[in-house]
Write an enzyme that holds these catalytic residues in place. Structure first.
Site, mmCIF file in Angstrom:
data_model
loop_
_atom_site.group_PDB
_atom_site.id
_atom_site.type_symbol
_atom_site.label_atom_id
_atom_site.label_comp_id
_atom_site.label_asym_id
_atom_site.label_seq_id
_atom_site.Cartn_x
_atom_site.Cartn_y
_atom_site.Cartn_z
ATOM 1 N N VAL A 20 -0.138 4.252 -5.660
ATOM 2 C CA VAL A 20 -0.892 3.429 -4.717
ATOM 3 C C VAL A 20 -0.079 3.331 -3.440
ATOM 4 C CG1 VAL A 20 -2.208 2.031 -6.361
ATOM 5 C CG2 VAL A 20 0.083 1.310 -5.676
ATOM 6 N N SER A 21 -0.770 3.258 -2.314
ATOM 7 C CA SER A 21 -0.089 3.059 -1.048
ATOM 8 C C SER A 21 0.145 1.569 -0.842
ATOM 9 C CB SER A 21 -0.936 3.611 0.100
ATOM 10 O OG SER A 21 -2.109 2.828 0.267
ATOM 11 N N THR A 22 0.895 1.239 0.189
ATOM 12 C CA THR A 22 1.159 -0.167 0.494
ATOM 13 C C THR A 22 -0.140 -0.906 0.784
ATOM 14 O OG1 THR A 22 3.319 0.410 1.395
ATOM 15 C CG2 THR A 22 2.423 -1.730 2.007
#
Length: 231
Positions: A20-22
């Site tokens: 997952v990205s930030t």
């Protein structure tokens, strides 16, 4: 002595990759768990063995580089400890079609399997191999389109009189001299020889002018100029 090729891992022994990205973490704390649940359900359905799960949290999918967990997951299948790398969604692995095509080629060359559940990609099946070939062709098309767009953009800049590349550090007097000598009909070799004879420094501070060096100066002064390398 030649190095023995590593034996491919058992395709029924899999490693899961989650990412997952930030921004995605901020939007939903269930991103990782949703991926994990989808993968574990598929592993159970197929009777596979989950060897390990590798997670990159807060990592972008724009490139496959710079992701420690992905590097570890790839190392596990390439070492033969596992035979399949599985992701819940293709964009968890990469958002770049070019990067994904390179990973598919890497998997095929290394004889390990790659599975993306959302698109039905599974290199161990005929349908999966076909989809992989289609995506590889699409990646090649994308690569050529990017190259052509770059060429077109550079041509447009040249036509508009924009100088490309690093600014020249050559004194204006030296540039003017080269342009004038060329206008008088001297060849590139003659101009280079005269500059060397007079001890004129090149743009890099050296004293070894060549026909190609002179040609480069002329092209910087006028990108539309046609300068043959042997003239």
């Amino acid at each position: 002595m030649s190095r023995r090729k590593k034996q491919p891992g058992n395709p029924g022994v899999v490693v899961a990759y989650l990412r997952v990205s930030t921004d995605e973490q901020a939007a939903s704390g269930a991103g990782i768990e949703a991926q994990r649940a989808a993968i574990e359900a598929e592993v159970a359905r197929r009777g596979w063995v989950l060897h390990g799960t590798f997670t990159d949290a807060g990592m972008s999918g724009k490139s496959i580089t710079g992701r420690p967990a992905l590097a570890e997951a790839l190392g596990t299948v390439e070492s033969g400890e596992a035979g399949t790398l599985i992701v819940a969604k293709l964009d968890r692995l990469s958002r770049s079609l070019l990067d994904f095509a390179a990973l598919m080629k890497r998997a095929q060359d290394g004889e390990w399997n790659l599975v993306a559940l959302d698109l039905g990609i599974d290199l161990s099946t005929p349908a999966g191999e076909f989809l992989a070939s289609v995506m590889a062709s699409a990646a090649q098309w994308e690569r050529r389109i990017i190259s052509q767009r770059t060429k077109d953009a550079l041509a447009a800049k040249r036509a508009a009189g924009v100088r490309l590349g690093r600014p020249s550090s050559l004194p204006s007097a030296t540039r003017d001299r080269i342009v004038a000598r060329r206008a008088d009909g001297q060849t590139l070799r003659q101009i280079a020889s005269d500059l060397n004879a007079d001890g004129v420094d090149t743009s890099q501070g050296g004293r070894a002018w060549h026909a190609s060096t002179v040609r480069a100066v002329l092209l910087i002064e006028d990108p539309s100029r046609q300068v043959r390398s042997n003239a």
